[in-house]
Write a protein that holds these residues in place. Sequence first.
Motif, short mmCIF file in Angstrom:
data_model
loop_
_atom_site.label_atom_id
_atom_site.label_comp_id
_atom_site.label_asym_id
_atom_site.label_seq_id
_atom_site.Cartn_x
_atom_site.Cartn_y
_atom_site.Cartn_z
N VAL A 74 0.84 -1.20 0.00
CA VAL A 74 0.00 0.00 0.00
C VAL A 74 0.87 1.25 0.00
O VAL A 74 0.64 2.19 -0.76
CB VAL A 74 -0.97 0.00 1.21
CG1 VAL A 74 -1.62 1.35 1.40
CG2 VAL A 74 -2.03 -1.07 1.02
N LYS A 75 1.90 1.27 0.86
CA LYS A 75 2.78 2.44 0.92
C LYS A 75 3.52 2.67 -0.39
O LYS A 75 3.65 3.80 -0.84
CB LYS A 75 3.77 2.29 2.08
CG LYS A 75 3.14 2.45 3.44
CD LYS A 75 4.14 2.36 4.54
CE LYS A 75 3.45 2.54 5.89
NZ LYS A 75 4.40 2.49 7.00
N VAL A 76 4.00 1.61 -0.99
CA VAL A 76 4.69 1.74 -2.28
C VAL A 76 3.72 2.26 -3.34
O VAL A 76 4.05 3.16 -4.11
CB VAL A 76 5.31 0.40 -2.72
CG1 VAL A 76 5.76 0.44 -4.17
CG2 VAL A 76 6.47 0.03 -1.81
N GLY A 77 2.50 1.73 -3.35
CA GLY A 77 1.50 2.19 -4.30
C GLY A 77 1.18 3.66 -4.13
O GLY A 77 1.05 4.41 -5.11
N GLU A 78 1.04 4.11 -2.88
CA GLU A 78 0.77 5.53 -2.60
C GLU A 78 1.91 6.41 -3.09
O GLU A 78 1.70 7.46 -3.70
CB GLU A 78 0.53 5.75 -1.12
CG GLU A 78 -0.79 5.19 -0.62
CD GLU A 78 -0.93 5.21 0.89
OE1 GLU A 78 0.06 5.54 1.59
OE2 GLU A 78 -2.03 4.90 1.37
N ASN A 79 3.15 5.98 -2.82
CA ASN A 79 4.31 6.75 -3.27
C ASN A 79 4.40 6.78 -4.79
O ASN A 79 4.76 7.82 -5.37
CB ASN A 79 5.60 6.19 -2.67
CG ASN A 79 5.73 6.51 -1.20
OD1 ASN A 79 5.13 7.46 -0.71
ND2 ASN A 79 6.50 5.71 -0.48
N MET A 80 4.07 5.68 -5.44
CA MET A 80 4.10 5.65 -6.90
C MET A 80 3.05 6.60 -7.46
O MET A 80 3.31 7.29 -8.46
CB MET A 80 3.85 4.23 -7.41
CG MET A 80 4.91 3.23 -7.02
SD MET A 80 6.37 3.27 -8.03
CE MET A 80 5.75 2.69 -9.58
N GLN A 81 1.87 6.66 -6.84
CA GLN A 81 0.83 7.58 -7.30
C GLN A 81 1.30 9.03 -7.15
O GLN A 81 1.10 9.84 -8.05
CB GLN A 81 -0.46 7.38 -6.51
CG GLN A 81 -1.30 6.25 -7.00
CD GLN A 81 -2.65 6.19 -6.30
OE1 GLN A 81 -2.76 6.55 -5.13
NE2 GLN A 81 -3.66 5.75 -7.01
N LYS A 82 1.92 9.35 -6.01
CA LYS A 82 2.43 10.70 -5.80
C LYS A 82 3.48 11.06 -6.85
O LYS A 82 3.47 12.16 -7.40
CB LYS A 82 3.02 10.84 -4.40
CG LYS A 82 1.98 10.87 -3.31
CD LYS A 82 2.65 10.95 -1.95
CE LYS A 82 1.63 10.81 -0.83
NZ LYS A 82 2.27 10.78 0.49
N GLY A 84 3.75 9.76 -9.82
CA GLY A 84 3.07 9.89 -11.10
C GLY A 84 2.36 11.22 -11.23
O GLY A 84 2.39 11.85 -12.29
N GLN A 85 1.75 11.68 -10.15
CA GLN A 85 1.07 12.97 -10.17
C GLN A 85 2.07 14.10 -10.34
O GLN A 85 1.83 15.05 -11.08
CB GLN A 85 0.25 13.17 -8.89
CG GLN A 85 -0.96 12.27 -8.82
CD GLN A 85 -1.64 12.29 -7.46
OE1 GLN A 85 -1.11 12.84 -6.49
NE2 GLN A 85 -2.79 11.66 -7.37
N THR A 86 3.21 14.00 -9.67
CA THR A 86 4.26 15.01 -9.81
C THR A 86 4.78 15.03 -11.24
O THR A 86 4.96 16.09 -11.82
CB THR A 86 5.42 14.72 -8.83
OG1 THR A 86 4.90 14.71 -7.50
CG2 THR A 86 6.51 15.75 -8.95
N PHE A 87 5.00 13.85 -11.79
CA PHE A 87 5.51 13.74 -13.16
C PHE A 87 4.48 14.32 -14.15
O PHE A 87 4.85 15.05 -15.06
CB PHE A 87 5.82 12.29 -13.49
CG PHE A 87 6.40 12.10 -14.86
CD1 PHE A 87 7.70 12.46 -15.12
CD2 PHE A 87 5.62 11.58 -15.88
CE1 PHE A 87 8.25 12.29 -16.39
CE2 PHE A 87 6.15 11.41 -17.15
CZ PHE A 87 7.46 11.76 -17.40
N ASN A 88 3.22 13.99 -13.97
CA ASN A 88 2.17 14.48 -14.88
C ASN A 88 1.98 15.99 -14.76
O ASN A 88 1.54 16.64 -15.71
CB ASN A 88 0.83 13.78 -14.59
CG ASN A 88 0.84 12.35 -15.10
OD1 ASN A 88 1.60 11.99 -15.98
ND2 ASN A 88 0.00 11.52 -14.51
#
Length: 93
Positions: A74-82, A84-88
């Motif tokens: 879950v923590k890794v998924g949350e960090n990946m989403q963050k 991705g949002q920063t990259f986008n």
Amino acid sequence: MSLFGLGGGQPQLTSNQKIQAAETELDLVTDMFNKLVDNCYQKCINKTYNQGELNKDESNCLDRCVAKYFETNVKVGENMQKMGQTFNAGGKF
């Protein structure tokens, strides 16, 4: 996305794309489950098989191992989403 999936600027997926996405998601979930089983088995199960059932220590170890695995996932998924949002948003990692 707007009500009933109309408008909203997001393209609609075809049936084949939906099936492909579902198959990909199933593959990812299956892979995660298999890794969880392998890792927790290696860590928690006594290889001599003295008993036909799990003993208390093995059972406790498996409970903690599975809980930690999911919490970490879950923590890794949350960090990946963050990320991705920063990259986008045009930022950098």
